[in-house]
Design an enzyme around this catalytic site. Structure first.
Site, PDB file in Angstrom:
ATOM      1  N   HIS A  63      -5.896   2.587  -1.072  1.00 35.15           N
ATOM      2  CA  HIS A  63      -5.161   1.827  -2.087  1.00 35.15           C
ATOM      3  C   HIS A  63      -5.958   1.780  -3.394  1.00 35.15           C
ATOM      4  O   HIS A  63      -5.409   1.968  -4.479  1.00 35.15           O
ATOM      5  CB  HIS A  63      -4.912   0.395  -1.617  1.00 35.15           C
ATOM      6  CG  HIS A  63      -4.018   0.283  -0.431  1.00 35.15           C
ATOM      7  ND1 HIS A  63      -4.342  -0.478   0.658  1.00 35.15           N
ATOM      8  CD2 HIS A  63      -2.818   0.835  -0.148  1.00 35.15           C
ATOM      9  CE1 HIS A  63      -3.376  -0.405   1.552  1.00 35.15           C
ATOM     10  NE2 HIS A  63      -2.440   0.401   1.083  1.00 35.15           N
ATOM     11  N   LYS A 113       4.798  -9.579  11.037  1.00 33.72           N
ATOM     12  CA  LYS A 113       3.499  -9.160  11.570  1.00 33.72           C
ATOM     13  C   LYS A 113       2.526 -10.324  11.517  1.00 33.72           C
ATOM     14  O   LYS A 113       2.530 -11.117  10.590  1.00 33.72           O
ATOM     15  CB  LYS A 113       2.917  -8.013  10.742  1.00 33.72           C
ATOM     16  CG  LYS A 113       3.747  -6.755  10.779  1.00 33.72           C
ATOM     17  CD  LYS A 113       3.113  -5.690   9.917  1.00 33.72           C
ATOM     18  CE  LYS A 113       3.967  -4.445   9.907  1.00 33.72           C
ATOM     19  NZ  LYS A 113       3.419  -3.425   9.018  1.00 33.72           N
ATOM     20  N   ARG A 154       0.282   9.750   1.500  1.00 31.32           N
ATOM     21  CA  ARG A 154      -0.771  10.318   2.339  1.00 31.32           C
ATOM     22  C   ARG A 154      -0.367  11.673   2.909  1.00 31.32           C
ATOM     23  O   ARG A 154      -1.215  12.479   3.230  1.00 31.32           O
ATOM     24  CB  ARG A 154      -1.111   9.368   3.486  1.00 31.32           C
ATOM     25  CG  ARG A 154      -1.785   8.097   3.035  1.00 31.32           C
ATOM     26  CD  ARG A 154      -2.268   7.266   4.211  1.00 31.32           C
ATOM     27  NE  ARG A 154      -1.209   6.932   5.135  1.00 31.32           N
ATOM     28  CZ  ARG A 154      -0.466   5.845   5.107  1.00 31.32           C
ATOM     29  NH1 ARG A 154      -0.672   4.954   4.171  1.00 31.32           N
ATOM     30  NH2 ARG A 154       0.463   5.631   5.995  1.00 31.32           N
ATOM     31  N   SER A 178      -3.390   0.690   6.057  1.00 32.24           N
ATOM     32  CA  SER A 178      -3.673  -0.713   6.369  1.00 32.24           C
ATOM     33  C   SER A 178      -3.260  -1.061   7.789  1.00 32.24           C
ATOM     34  O   SER A 178      -3.879  -1.909   8.431  1.00 32.24           O
ATOM     35  CB  SER A 178      -3.001  -1.630   5.354  1.00 32.24           C
ATOM     36  OG  SER A 178      -1.630  -1.366   5.284  1.00 32.24           O
TER      37      SER A 178
END
Length: 153
Positions: free
Chosen positions: A18, A42, A90, A128
């Site tokens: 990030h 979460k 990514r 993450s």
């Protein structure tokens, strides 16, 4: 008119990948607003306030703001004066997903455009979600974060 981008940084935690995207985004934009959110689906492992302070220290003296958010990213971007969303990629799967989100944002919020930056290859595998899971099972994740985990506890 300043070029401001909103980067929906992470729900938990903010990784070196990030940081890489934000630093490269600073070459394109006058200011980057990093959104740090809370995902109610979460269980968070990194507290929001210490994470925000750690990110602010990472970008001290740079045109970066950190804001909490729980809303649609394009709405938060617009509410904070940003006309761009900054997204990190990514891999090609990320692009398909991120491009679909960009289309939804374009449809919902005229005037907020998405800019994609590809993560540096050595940082690409850092997500993450992986970091959060490693931390949950007791692994030392400091090498993946721009600040030590002790700053967050």
């Amino acid at each position: 008119m300043p070029r401001i981008a909103f980067f929906p940084g992470s729900f938990d935690p903010f990784t070196k990948g990030h940081e890489d995207i934000v630093r490269r985004g600073l070459k394109l934009f006058d200011e980057i607003i990093i959104g740090i959110g809370h995902n109610s689906s979460k269980k968070r492992h990194f507290p929001l306030d210490p994470m925000t302070r750690s990110i602010q220290r990472t970008f001290i003296n740079e045109p970066v703001r950190v804001v909490p958010y729980q809303d649609l990213t394009a709405r938060v971007a617009r509410d904070n004066g940003a006309t761009f969303l900054l997204r990190g990629l990514r891999n090609t799967t990320d692009f398909e997903y991120e491009n679909s989100i960009a289309q939804v944002n374009r449809d919902l919020y005229e005037g907020v455009e998405t800019v994609f930056l590809i993560c540096s290859p050595e940082l690409a595998p850092i997500s993450s979600t992986i970091i959060r899971d490693l931390h949950r099972y007791g692994a030392n994740v400091d090498q993946y974060l721009p600040y030590p985990v002790s700053d967050l506890e």
